[in-house]
Scaffold this motif. Structure first.
Motif, PDB file in Angstrom:
ATOM      1  N   ILE A 376     -42.128  34.010  28.444  1.00 35.46           N
ATOM      2  CA  ILE A 376     -41.381  34.289  27.602  1.00 35.46           C
ATOM      3  C   ILE A 376     -40.480  34.288  28.694  1.00 35.46           C
ATOM      4  CG2 ILE A 376     -41.056  36.017  26.259  1.00 35.46           C
ATOM      5  CD1 ILE A 376     -43.158  36.316  25.615  1.00 35.46           C
ATOM      6  N   THR A 377     -40.697  34.803  30.153  1.00 37.70           N
ATOM      7  CA  THR A 377     -39.859  34.644  31.326  1.00 37.70           C
ATOM      8  C   THR A 377     -39.273  33.107  31.348  1.00 37.70           C
ATOM      9  OG1 THR A 377     -41.121  34.964  32.618  1.00 37.70           O
ATOM     10  CG2 THR A 377     -40.151  36.914  31.757  1.00 37.70           C
ATOM     11  N   ALA A 378     -40.326  32.898  31.860  1.00 38.43           N
ATOM     12  CA  ALA A 378     -39.725  30.541  31.104  1.00 38.43           C
ATOM     13  C   ALA A 378     -39.478  29.846  30.744  1.00 38.43           C
ATOM     14  CB  ALA A 378     -41.908  29.876  31.289  1.00 38.43           C
ATOM     15  N   ALA A 379     -39.347  30.406  29.014  1.00 32.91           N
ATOM     16  CA  ALA A 379     -39.098  30.672  28.065  1.00 32.91           C
ATOM     17  C   ALA A 379     -36.978  30.783  28.406  1.00 32.91           C
ATOM     18  CB  ALA A 379     -39.362  30.739  26.846  1.00 32.91           C
ATOM     19  N   LEU A 380     -37.392  32.005  28.500  1.00 33.82           N
ATOM     20  CA  LEU A 380     -35.830  32.708  28.958  1.00 33.82           C
ATOM     21  C   LEU A 380     -34.429  31.499  29.617  1.00 33.82           C
ATOM     22  CD1 LEU A 380     -36.283  36.359  28.567  1.00 33.82           C
ATOM     23  CD2 LEU A 380     -34.997  35.009  26.592  1.00 33.82           C
ATOM     24  N   SER A 381     -36.166  31.603  30.468  1.00 31.43           N
ATOM     25  CA  SER A 381     -35.008  30.299  31.919  1.00 31.43           C
ATOM     26  C   SER A 381     -34.423  28.657  30.674  1.00 31.43           C
ATOM     27  CB  SER A 381     -35.917  30.517  33.457  1.00 31.43           C
ATOM     28  OG  SER A 381     -37.062  29.688  32.193  1.00 31.43           O
ATOM     29  N   LEU A 382     -34.837  28.949  30.156  1.00 34.69           N
ATOM     30  CA  LEU A 382     -34.541  27.181  29.580  1.00 34.69           C
ATOM     31  C   LEU A 382     -33.640  27.329  28.768  1.00 34.69           C
ATOM     32  CD1 LEU A 382     -38.138  26.004  27.920  1.00 34.69           C
ATOM     33  CD2 LEU A 382     -37.112  24.665  30.598  1.00 34.69           C
ATOM     34  N   ALA A 383     -33.186  27.919  28.444  1.00 32.97           N
ATOM     35  CA  ALA A 383     -32.229  28.397  27.313  1.00 32.97           C
ATOM     36  C   ALA A 383     -30.702  28.097  28.356  1.00 32.97           C
ATOM     37  CB  ALA A 383     -32.503  29.862  26.392  1.00 32.97           C
ATOM     38  N   ASP A 384     -29.852  28.100  27.953  1.00 32.30           N
ATOM     39  CA  ASP A 384     -29.193  28.278  28.435  1.00 32.30           C
ATOM     40  C   ASP A 384     -27.238  28.587  26.871  1.00 32.30           C
ATOM     41  OD1 ASP A 384     -26.631  27.999  29.923  1.00 32.30           O
ATOM     42  OD2 ASP A 384     -26.337  25.810  30.266  1.00 32.30           O
ATOM     43  N   LEU A 385     -27.475  29.449  27.324  1.00 33.63           N
ATOM     44  CA  LEU A 385     -26.087  30.142  26.503  1.00 33.63           C
ATOM     45  C   LEU A 385     -25.224  30.105  27.035  1.00 33.63           C
ATOM     46  CD1 LEU A 385     -27.658  33.472  24.730  1.00 33.63           C
ATOM     47  CD2 LEU A 385     -27.951  30.683  23.938  1.00 33.63           C
ATOM     48  N   THR A 386     -24.768  30.452  28.288  1.00 35.62           N
ATOM     49  CA  THR A 386     -23.535  30.284  28.959  1.00 35.62           C
ATOM     50  C   THR A 386     -23.051  29.317  28.390  1.00 35.62           C
ATOM     51  OG1 THR A 386     -24.091  31.770  30.546  1.00 35.62           O
ATOM     52  CG2 THR A 386     -21.989  30.248  31.692  1.00 35.62           C
ATOM     53  N   GLY A 387     -24.181  27.622  28.584  1.00 36.90           N
ATOM     54  CA  GLY A 387     -23.606  26.117  28.476  1.00 36.90           C
ATOM     55  C   GLY A 387     -22.910  25.940  27.248  1.00 36.90           C
ATOM     56  N   THR A 388     -23.584  26.631  26.204  1.00 39.83           N
ATOM     57  CA  THR A 388     -23.422  26.714  24.634  1.00 39.83           C
ATOM     58  C   THR A 388     -22.246  27.064  24.727  1.00 39.83           C
ATOM     59  OG1 THR A 388     -25.498  26.942  23.701  1.00 39.83           O
ATOM     60  CG2 THR A 388     -24.269  27.208  22.538  1.00 39.83           C
ATOM     61  N   VAL A 389     -21.327  28.491  24.846  1.00 40.95           N
ATOM     62  CA  VAL A 389     -20.145  29.130  25.508  1.00 40.95           C
ATOM     63  C   VAL A 389     -19.133  27.518  25.857  1.00 40.95           C
ATOM     64  CG1 VAL A 389     -19.409  31.174  25.608  1.00 40.95           C
ATOM     65  CG2 VAL A 389     -21.400  30.907  24.850  1.00 40.95           C
ATOM     66  N   ARG A 390     -19.549  27.781  26.606  1.00 38.81           N
ATOM     67  CA  ARG A 390     -18.295  26.801  27.723  1.00 38.81           C
ATOM     68  C   ARG A 390     -18.131  25.104  26.194  1.00 38.81           C
ATOM     69  NH1 ARG A 390     -20.777  25.182  31.383  1.00 38.81           N
ATOM     70  NH2 ARG A 390     -21.371  27.334  32.636  1.00 38.81           N
ATOM     71  N   LEU A 391     -19.242  24.851  25.728  1.00 40.07           N
ATOM     72  CA  LEU A 391     -19.387  23.871  24.617  1.00 40.07           C
ATOM     73  C   LEU A 391     -18.205  24.620  23.394  1.00 40.07           C
ATOM     74  CD1 LEU A 391     -22.550  22.492  24.787  1.00 40.07           C
ATOM     75  CD2 LEU A 391     -21.087  21.357  25.828  1.00 40.07           C
ATOM     76  N   TRP A 392     -18.076  25.082  23.605  1.00 37.68           N
ATOM     77  CA  TRP A 392     -17.362  25.943  22.133  1.00 37.68           C
ATOM     78  C   TRP A 392     -15.933  26.081  22.712  1.00 37.68           C
ATOM     79  CZ3 TRP A 392     -16.761  26.946  17.167  1.00 37.68           C
ATOM     80  CH2 TRP A 392     -15.499  27.519  17.049  1.00 37.68           C
ATOM     81  N   ARG A 393     -15.786  26.794  23.989  1.00 34.69           N
ATOM     82  CA  ARG A 393     -14.741  26.754  24.179  1.00 34.69           C
ATOM     83  C   ARG A 393     -13.754  24.916  24.566  1.00 34.69           C
ATOM     84  NH1 ARG A 393     -15.257  31.645  28.253  1.00 34.69           N
ATOM     85  NH2 ARG A 393     -15.992  32.653  26.854  1.00 34.69           N
ATOM     86  N   ARG A 394     -14.635  24.348  25.515  1.00 36.04           N
ATOM     87  CA  ARG A 394     -14.036  23.352  25.755  1.00 36.04           C
ATOM     88  C   ARG A 394     -14.082  21.863  24.977  1.00 36.04           C
ATOM     89  NH1 ARG A 394     -17.323  22.725  31.446  1.00 36.04           N
ATOM     90  NH2 ARG A 394     -16.003  23.799  32.258  1.00 36.04           N
ATOM     91  N   ARG A 395     -14.847  21.874  24.029  1.00 33.39           N
ATOM     92  CA  ARG A 395     -14.610  20.698  23.311  1.00 33.39           C
ATOM     93  C   ARG A 395     -15.931  21.028  21.682  1.00 33.39           C
ATOM     94  NH1 ARG A 395     -14.696  14.236  24.853  1.00 33.39           N
ATOM     95  NH2 ARG A 395     -14.423  13.218  22.876  1.00 33.39           N
ATOM     96  N   LYS A 396     -15.696  20.879  20.609  1.00 34.22           N
ATOM     97  CA  LYS A 396     -16.360  21.396  19.419  1.00 34.22           C
ATOM     98  C   LYS A 396     -16.821  20.552  18.861  1.00 34.22           C
ATOM     99  CE  LYS A 396     -13.419  25.535  18.878  1.00 34.22           C
ATOM    100  NZ  LYS A 396     -12.616  25.825  20.512  1.00 34.22           N
ATOM    101  N   ALA A 397     -16.394  19.079  19.200  1.00 33.19           N
ATOM    102  CA  ALA A 397     -17.450  18.165  18.097  1.00 33.19           C
ATOM    103  C   ALA A 397     -18.821  18.568  19.544  1.00 33.19           C
ATOM    104  CB  ALA A 397     -16.971  17.292  18.769  1.00 33.19           C
ATOM    105  N   GLU A 398     -18.738  18.946  21.017  1.00 31.72           N
ATOM    106  CA  GLU A 398     -19.996  18.745  21.521  1.00 31.72           C
ATOM    107  C   GLU A 398     -21.202  20.242  21.271  1.00 31.72           C
ATOM    108  OE1 GLU A 398     -19.618  17.690  25.437  1.00 31.72           O
ATOM    109  OE2 GLU A 398     -18.889  15.934  25.018  1.00 31.72           O
ATOM    110  N   PHE A 399     -20.159  21.109  20.558  1.00 34.09           N
ATOM    111  CA  PHE A 399     -20.689  22.269  20.254  1.00 34.09           C
ATOM    112  C   PHE A 399     -21.868  21.904  18.946  1.00 34.09           C
ATOM    113  CE2 PHE A 399     -20.091  25.717  17.944  1.00 34.09           C
ATOM    114  CZ  PHE A 399     -21.054  26.857  18.624  1.00 34.09           C
ATOM    115  N   LEU A 400     -21.269  20.965  18.259  1.00 34.22           N
ATOM    116  CA  LEU A 400     -21.610  21.212  17.058  1.00 34.22           C
ATOM    117  C   LEU A 400     -22.925  20.502  17.675  1.00 34.22           C
ATOM    118  CD1 LEU A 400     -18.543  20.311  14.334  1.00 34.22           C
ATOM    119  CD2 LEU A 400     -19.949  22.314  15.132  1.00 34.22           C
ATOM    120  N   LEU A 401     -22.947  19.195  18.235  1.00 35.67           N
ATOM    121  CA  LEU A 401     -23.945  17.847  18.552  1.00 35.67           C
ATOM    122  C   LEU A 401     -25.085  19.092  19.148  1.00 35.67           C
ATOM    123  CD1 LEU A 401     -22.533  15.067  20.088  1.00 35.67           C
ATOM    124  CD2 LEU A 401     -23.576  14.971  18.122  1.00 35.67           C
ATOM    125  N   SER A 402     -24.694  20.176  19.975  1.00 33.25           N
ATOM    126  CA  SER A 402     -25.374  20.913  20.536  1.00 33.25           C
ATOM    127  C   SER A 402     -26.534  21.345  19.526  1.00 33.25           C
ATOM    128  CB  SER A 402     -24.817  21.921  21.675  1.00 33.25           C
ATOM    129  OG  SER A 402     -25.871  22.669  22.330  1.00 33.25           O
TER     130      SER A 402
END
Length: 612
Positions: A376-402
């Protein structure tokens, strides 16, 4: 004769170093590295053992096979790996993919031995894919998954792993399949009172302990500390009697070299799984190799990495192992412990073998919920919520791809999810080429050259001249898009006299686009509008010559630079640079016209007739 012999020997040694870089490192090994490599190997082993067992169970296989896999891939990469410190092994991102490929086939046989055999065949297939890709120099294939889709895929994978491990964390199991089914099964299990309080305490406590230590004491081996405390709690609290499952004594010894058998009916699903696993493993390996090479000043060698990963998978497959990849966390541990070469991995492999031969009961009291906590702790390290938020702020189209890639994994499954991720990445590339950015250029005050009027709304323009830039090669998919945009520009009132294509971004023109250009030129000629080109690259210009377009248009329509084309237009028309007035209803920004396109200046009524 001696000189020829020395030359042949040098060539042989060079070929050996090229095929097996690890042996080349051994030839130049320094004595002062030895203590650091041995210490780093001991430290690394404390992480390799619990993670190897945990990731094997994540893949639906016995824990012991994770240790077999760890040994063989470490030894193989020590010989064939180009990186001095990269660490291979069972990986949390591959575990669900292996399970999704193997378990449906193993269910027909009804035993874990069949699952191990299928996983070993899968490792051999992944190795073969990697080796063939290395020979064909296909390292660029890792780029098939864009970063936004990879973020979404990993987020979906993290959620899938997390949900799948929750029942084990709480001391029970479910037979549900799919993310929604597993959620439902877990909730029903809790409602039916299946959760074992002692297991919950060990599992949740293990997760919290690892996360706290990783956050506040990163130099402390968090997984090892948690494992030792969990083993101690078994002895102190008699967890086995409280209903908590234990790992038990592992089989003694090491498996012999064997070639697993494969039924023909299993070939197609295993091949599909092998391609997906190879793609994820390659992308993971290149990204990790790039990150650690940048720190040490090494150069990433993608094709050699594929060769090494392929060899490691083949070695694992021949000794009851399963597919492997690189590990950022284990490599970071080795680096922090002072590793200098792949001898660190060899030491780790030797210690695991020693444990299997002499101390197979070392982890017999390790609670199963503790292994779930590791996963579970390894799985949590796989997730990139910060990167997802960054996509939302920078480019909505790539956020939707994600998000689409995330939903593909969460709702369709791990293997379909990787297909969704690759498909979305390819479609995104095609979309950008199909509808590329295009704009009108003007002369911005105080800035050399010609620039986008969207960025410089006050840029000066010449009445009667439109400078249009199309940021993509012209090919069958976007040729009509280009034609429609040029015709839209030609409908301005009053119409332009020249439409100048600033063609520096146009890197190619295929036959379909050439036919569209020829037709477009005739249409504009009928409207007394001249289509001209500037800054065509030499290969593209030669291609147009081969299509006969330079003869059809006439050589005076091709200019080496935008500046020379502008000068020619001004010489013929006497036009003067002006700042356009904003169209009615747009206020004072002058950014766009009523149809969404950039505003352009209007020619004066007393301009001379359009040149032909």
């Amino acid at each position: 004769m001696t000189g020829d012999g020395d030359g042949r020997g040098a060539r042989v040694r060079a070929r050996v170093r090229d095929a097996a870089p690890g042996l080349g490192t051994l030839a130049g090994y320094r004595r002062q590295w030895l203590v650091k490599d041995v210490v780093a190997g001991v430290v690394l082993t404390t992480l390799l053992v619990p993670q190897g067992m945990a990731y094997a169970e994540l893949a639906g296989l016995p824990a012991i096979n994770g240790l077999y896999t760890s040994v063989l891939c470490l030894l193989a990469y020590a010989v064939f790996g180009p990186s001095r410190i990269l660490v291979l092994g069972p990986d949390s991102s591959l575990g669900p993919m292996i399970a999704a490929t193997v378990l449906p086939l193993a269910a027909a046989g009804g035993d874990s031995g069949r699952a191990v055999a299928l996983a070993s065949v899968l490792a051999l297939m992944v190795g073969a894919v990697m080796l063939l890709a290395s020979v064909a120099k296909l390292g660029f294939i890792a780029d098939l998954i864009s970063k936004p889709t990879m973020i979404g895929y990993m987020n979906g994978l993290a959620l899938t792993i997390l949900i799948g491990q929750l029942p084990k964390l709480c001391g029970f199991s479910t037979d549900a399949e799919g993310l929604l089914g597993e959620v439902s099964g877990f909730v029903r299990g809790l409602a039916d009172g299946k959760a074992v309080p002692a297991a919950v305490a060990v599992g949740v406590g293990g997760v919290v302990l690892i996360l706290v230590l990783q956050r506040w004491l990163p130099k402390v081996p968090a997984v090892l500390v948690m494992v030792l405390l969990a083993i101690a709690s078994t002895s102190l609290s008699d967890l086995d009697a409280r209903g908590v499952g234990l790992v038990g004594t592992l089989p003694t010894g090491f498996p012999p070299l064997s070639v697993p058998h494969l039924a023909w009916d299993d070939l197609a699903p295993l091949c599909a799984g092998a391609v997906g696993i190879a793609l994820v493993s390659l992308a993971d390996t290149i990204s990790n190799a790039s990150a650690f090479a940048a720190r040490s000043g090494q150069e990433v060698q993608g094709n050699k990495e594929m060769h090494a990963i392929g060899a490691a998978n083949v070695a694992a497959g021949l000794f009851q192992g399963f597919p492997v990849s690189t590990s950022g966390s284990r490599t970071a541990v080795a680096e922090r412990a002072g590793a200098r070469t792949q001898l660190t991995g060899v030491v780790g492999a030797a210690l695991i073998i020693l444990m299997l031969v002499q101390f197979p009961g070392l982890f017999r009291n390790l609670p199963q919920p503790a292994l779930a906590a590791v996963v579970i702790t390894a799985a949590l390290s796989l997730a990139d919520l910060t990167g997802t938020v960054r996509l939302w702020r920078r480019r909505k189209a790539e956020f939707l791809l994600s998000v689409a890639a995330f939903l593909g994994v969460a709702l369709l499954g791990v293997l379909p999810g990787i297909a969704v991720a690759v498909g979305l990445s390819i479609l995104n590339v095609f979309r950008r080429a199909w509808w590329p950015y295009n704009t009108v250029l003007g002369r911005a005050p105080g800035v050399a050259g010609y620039h986008d009027v969207r960025s410089y709304p006050d840029a000066e323009r010449l009445p009667g001249l439109v400078i249009h830039r199309f940021d993509a090669p012209l090919f069958f998919a976007n040729a009509k898009t280009f034609r429609d945009e040029v015709l839209r520009l030609a409908r301005d009132k009053p119409p332009p006299r020249w439409i100048l294509i600033a063609a520096e971004p146009v890197t190619d023109v295929d036959t379909t686009a050439a036919d569209v250009l020829e037709e477009l030129g005739k249409v504009l000629d009928d409207r007394r509008i001249r289509l001209v080109f500037a800054e065509l690259k030499d290969p593209v210009l030669r291609r147009l010559e081969g299509y006969g377009l330079t003869r059809a248009f006439g050589g005076d329509r091709f200019f080496p630079t935008v500046e020379s084309a502008v000068a020619a237009f001004r010489a013929r028309t006497g036009a003067v640079w002006t700042v356009p007035e904003p169209p009615p209803g747009t206020g004072t920004d002058g950014g766009t016209g009523t149809d969404g396109g950039p505003a352009r200046a209007e020619a004066s009524h007393d301009d001379p007739a359009p040149p032909r």
